[in-house]
Design an enzyme around this catalytic site. Structure first.
Site, PDB file in Angstrom:
ATOM      1  N   LYS A 115      36.796  29.628  38.021  1.00 12.41           N
ATOM      2  CA  LYS A 115      37.457  29.408  39.319  1.00 12.41           C
ATOM      3  C   LYS A 115      37.497  27.928  39.662  1.00 12.41           C
ATOM      4  O   LYS A 115      38.459  27.454  40.258  1.00 12.41           O
ATOM      5  CB  LYS A 115      36.723  30.178  40.405  1.00 12.41           C
ATOM      6  CG  LYS A 115      36.783  31.679  40.184  1.00 12.41           C
ATOM      7  CD  LYS A 115      36.564  32.444  41.478  1.00 12.41           C
ATOM      8  CE  LYS A 115      36.695  33.919  41.227  1.00 12.41           C
ATOM      9  NZ  LYS A 115      35.402  34.565  40.983  1.00 12.41           N
ATOM     10  N   GLU A 199      33.145  28.410  50.160  1.00  9.55           N
ATOM     11  CA  GLU A 199      34.445  28.480  50.837  1.00  9.55           C
ATOM     12  C   GLU A 199      34.252  29.045  52.233  1.00  9.55           C
ATOM     13  O   GLU A 199      33.304  29.775  52.496  1.00  9.55           O
ATOM     14  CB  GLU A 199      35.378  29.458  50.082  1.00  9.55           C
ATOM     15  CG  GLU A 199      36.081  28.875  48.893  1.00  9.55           C
ATOM     16  CD  GLU A 199      37.008  29.880  48.221  1.00  9.55           C
ATOM     17  OE1 GLU A 199      37.047  31.056  48.628  1.00  9.55           O
ATOM     18  OE2 GLU A 199      37.683  29.479  47.270  1.00  9.55           O
ATOM     19  N   HIS A 234      35.304  46.342  45.178  1.00 14.70           N
ATOM     20  CA  HIS A 234      36.077  45.507  44.261  1.00 14.70           C
ATOM     21  C   HIS A 234      36.800  46.298  43.194  1.00 14.70           C
ATOM     22  O   HIS A 234      37.308  45.752  42.228  1.00 14.70           O
ATOM     23  CB  HIS A 234      35.201  44.426  43.639  1.00 14.70           C
ATOM     24  CG  HIS A 234      34.561  43.563  44.682  1.00 14.70           C
ATOM     25  ND1 HIS A 234      35.276  42.666  45.433  1.00 14.70           N
ATOM     26  CD2 HIS A 234      33.286  43.499  45.136  1.00 14.70           C
ATOM     27  CE1 HIS A 234      34.469  42.073  46.297  1.00 14.70           C
ATOM     28  NE2 HIS A 234      33.258  42.560  46.151  1.00 14.70           N
ATOM     29  N   ARG A 291      46.384  38.435  32.251  1.00 19.77           N
ATOM     30  CA  ARG A 291      46.610  39.650  31.450  1.00 19.77           C
ATOM     31  C   ARG A 291      47.653  40.520  32.142  1.00 19.77           C
ATOM     32  O   ARG A 291      48.061  40.240  33.274  1.00 19.77           O
ATOM     33  CB  ARG A 291      45.300  40.443  31.378  1.00 19.77           C
ATOM     34  CG  ARG A 291      44.815  40.839  32.777  1.00 19.77           C
ATOM     35  CD  ARG A 291      43.698  41.849  32.792  1.00 19.77           C
ATOM     36  NE  ARG A 291      43.450  42.326  34.138  1.00 19.77           N
ATOM     37  CZ  ARG A 291      42.691  41.731  35.038  1.00 19.77           C
ATOM     38  NH1 ARG A 291      42.061  40.610  34.750  1.00 19.77           N
ATOM     39  NH2 ARG A 291      42.541  42.247  36.252  1.00 19.77           N
TER      40      ARG A 291
HETATM   41  C1  MV4 Z   1      37.174  35.825  49.421  1.00 19.53           C
HETATM   42  C2  MV4 Z   1      37.100  36.672  50.542  1.00 19.53           C
HETATM   43  C3  MV4 Z   1      37.063  36.095  51.787  1.00 19.53           C
HETATM   44  N1  MV4 Z   1      37.067  34.756  51.896  1.00 19.53           N
HETATM   45  N2  MV4 Z   1      37.195  34.496  49.584  1.00 19.53           N
HETATM   46  C4  MV4 Z   1      36.572  39.236  46.140  1.00 19.53           C
HETATM   47  C5  MV4 Z   1      36.646  39.154  44.655  1.00 19.53           C
HETATM   48  C6  MV4 Z   1      37.281  37.855  44.322  1.00 19.53           C
HETATM   49  N3  MV4 Z   1      38.498  38.109  43.611  1.00 19.53           N
HETATM   50  C7  MV4 Z   1      37.519  37.167  45.622  1.00 19.53           C
HETATM   51  N4  MV4 Z   1      37.110  38.043  46.671  1.00 19.53           N
HETATM   52  C8  MV4 Z   1      37.134  37.648  47.971  1.00 19.53           C
HETATM   53  N5  MV4 Z   1      37.214  36.310  48.182  1.00 19.53           N
HETATM   54  C9  MV4 Z   1      37.132  33.984  50.811  1.00 19.53           C
HETATM   55  N6  MV4 Z   1      37.101  32.661  50.958  1.00 19.53           N
HETATM   56  C10 MV4 Z   1      37.074  38.047  50.346  1.00 19.53           C
HETATM   57  C11 MV4 Z   1      37.072  38.536  49.059  1.00 19.53           C
HETATM   58  C12 MV4 Z   1      37.010  39.970  48.973  1.00 19.53           C
HETATM   59  C13 MV4 Z   1      38.044  40.705  48.468  1.00 19.53           C
HETATM   60  C14 MV4 Z   1      39.175  40.108  47.957  1.00 19.53           C
HETATM   61  C15 MV4 Z   1      40.194  40.842  47.479  1.00 19.53           C
HETATM   62  C16 MV4 Z   1      40.111  42.214  47.510  1.00 19.53           C
HETATM   63  C17 MV4 Z   1      39.001  42.842  47.991  1.00 19.53           C
HETATM   64  C18 MV4 Z   1      37.953  42.108  48.471  1.00 19.53           C
HETATM   65  C19 MV4 Z   1      36.839  42.761  48.965  1.00 19.53           C
HETATM   66  C20 MV4 Z   1      35.805  42.013  49.445  1.00 19.53           C
HETATM   67  C21 MV4 Z   1      35.882  40.622  49.447  1.00 19.53           C
END
Ligand code: MV4
Length: 489
Positions: A115, A199, A234, A291
């Site tokens: 990331k 973040e 997730h 992917r």
């Molecule tokens: C976040 C967020 C809130 N704020 N970043 C979850 C997995 C990864 N792909 C990034 N994720 C998140 N990043 C910030 N700055 C909330 C999530 C997140 C989330 C993101 C997408 C789909 C489902 C989720 C469930 C919980 C948290």
């Protein structure tokens, strides 16, 4: 390309083979002990046994896959999703063996696999990102200073992370040292890389991703968005395209941002750029998945583009035959992932045999599955049985088709998440489109399904009673019971 080896199993192996076959390309399946009888093995022109059931001894062993490709004379390898699909070392090995990897170059996989490297790569492209730092951080004092600047709540994330692992929400300064320590050790043990960064925590986001497609000549297009907010820990459960909240203007801006992300890593092939969308509809770049995604069918249905076919064409050096202006959204698609898990018992894996397996069918219904009646769902792999996809002129139509398809899909012998899918399709928040990534946590409990089931049983009992009272005498209940009883002895 004359022959493609599919380094995967189940529904996605079949899905890739279907497009290959359509293009006149021969297919090679690989399989483990557990998958000997699988449809993907029978569907392929040739099949190579890899070894024991655990993926660490079969689908994840690069040397075995490469040997299978060489032995069968395959000139391309499609990795599907999961397994080796985002392994830069594997893509490199395939390339070195003069076989075409149907996916991006190792460089793009490597950059987007971190990331922090991804943030670094897209920096110059003016892409909206969540306020935060783009450096690994270990010093607690510095972390405190940064968190104060950003403002609480903040989120600590692992650079190597995925699927929410190594992610920690921090509400205040006091919690920061302990949460940071935990995030680092979690990242260390899960990924062998303890790099974390901070973040601003977006509290109620929607998860929206953009499908991109790039050829080797620098042409990049986007195929609009997929809304993936309905997740459980997730794990995506329901996906749809288009998203009900995007305006044409935001869609265009997100699409253009996604294209820039792809350009930033010299992307080739089909990829997905993930964004968060906050309540004010600001969007922020999260990461890129290098992917073909599980949920790609919803994009295929609304655009009419066969994404696997495009992957293969681009991999064999063809130019994209269409440009952005040729692409448009028609209709609405929904996807429900059907897992062998028990939604009434905390989604525990449900092992067993598909004693009954009757597929829903009809116009507007697409079922991507990899099993047949009588088969067991192996314990060794992801427990997804199928992807149930519906397509209609409107969201309402697609949703109604989904409810009907769920009712027509008959699976006995193990528990599945179909009842959970019904719950989502019948929920007001989902129907109205007013949901975010907290949908499941906010609204779902096993009781919700049990309550509905009880209500249905009560109706059934009342109907039964009514029939009995009306025709009871004619039914000769005593005789019927007796004969049933004697026939069972
Ligand atoms: C976040 C967020 C809130 N704020 N970043 C979850 C997995 C990864 N792909 C990034 N994720 C998140 N990043 C910030 N700055 C909330 C999530 C997140 C989330 C993101 C997408 C789909 C489902 C989720 C469930 C919980 C948290």
């Amino acid at each position: 390309m004359k022959k493609i080896l599919i380094a995967n199993r189940g529904e996605i192996a079949l899905r890739v083979m279907r497009s290959a076959r359509k293009m006149g390309i021969k297919t090679v399946a690989v399989y483990s002990d557990a998958d000997r009888q699988s449809p993907h093995v029978r569907f392929a022109d040739e099949a190579v046994h890899l070894g024991p059931s655990p993926s660490s001894e079969s689908y994840l062993v690069m040397k075995k896959i490469l040997k299978a490709a060489k032995d069968t004379g395959a000139d391309g390898i499609h990795p599907g999703y999961g397994f080796l699909s985002e392994n830069a070392a594997f893509a490199e090995m395939v390339e070195k063996a003069s076989i075409t990897f149907i996916g991006p170059r190792p460089h793009a996989i490597r950059v987007m696999g971190s990331k922090l490297a991804a943030k670094e790569a897209v920096k110059k492209y003016d892409i909206p990102m969540v306020p935060g730092i783009d450096q690994a951080i270990t010093d607690v004092a510095l972390a405190k200073k940064i968190a104060k600047e950003i403002g609480f709540p903040v989120l600590i994330k692992a650079s190597a992370g995925g699927g929410g692992k190594g992610m920690r929400v921090v509400e205040n300064l006091k919690e920061l040292p302990s949460q940071m320590e935990r995030a680092i050790s979690e990242a260390e043990s899960a990924f062998g890389d303890g790099s974390v960064f901070i973040e601003k925590y977006v509290t109620s986001p929607r998860h929206i991703e953009i499908q991109v497609l790039a050829d080797t000549y620098g042409n990049v297009v986007h195929l609009f968005e997929r809304e993936c907010s309905v997740q459980r820990r997730h794990q995506k459960v329901v996906e749809e395209a288009p998203s009900v909240v995007l305006t044409p203007k935001i869609r265009k801006a997100m699409g253009e941002a996604a294209v820039k992300v792809a350009k930033a890593c010299d992307y080739v092939g089909a990829g997905t750029v993930e964004f968060l969308l906050d309540e004010k509809k600001n969007f922020y770049f999260l990461e890129m998945n290098t992917r073909l995604q599980v949920e790609h069918p919803v994009t295929e249905l609304i655009t009419g583009v066969d994404l696997v076919e495009q992957q293969i064409k681009v991999a064999r050096g063809e130019k994209l035959s269409f440009s952005q202006k040729d692409l448009e959204i028609t209709g609405h698609a929904l996807e429900l992932r059907v897992y062998a898990e028990d939604p009434l018992n905390n989604f525990l894996p449900s092992v067993g045999t598909l004693e009954t397996y009757i597929r829903p069918e009809g116009e507007g219904i697409r079922l991507d599955d990899g099993y047949e009646e009588g088969m067991e769902i192996p314990i060794y792999y992801d427990p997804m049985i199928a992807k149930l996809v519906t397509y209609g002129a409107t969201r309402e139509e697609a949703l109604q088709l989904m409810r009907q398809a769920i009712a027509d899909y008959k699976i006995e012998g193990l528990s599945t998440t179909l009842p959970f899918g019904k719950f989502v399709c019948d929920h007001d928040a989902f129907i109205s489109g007013k949901f975010d990534t907290h949908f499941v946590k906010n609204y779902y409990s096993a009781e919700a399904i049990k309550k509905e089931r009880k209500a249905a049983l009560e109706v059934a009992a009342q109907v039964g009673l009514k029939l009995f009272l009306e025709r009871g005498k004619k039914l000769k209940v005593a005789e019927a019971v007796e004969s049933e009883w004697s026939s069972r002895k």
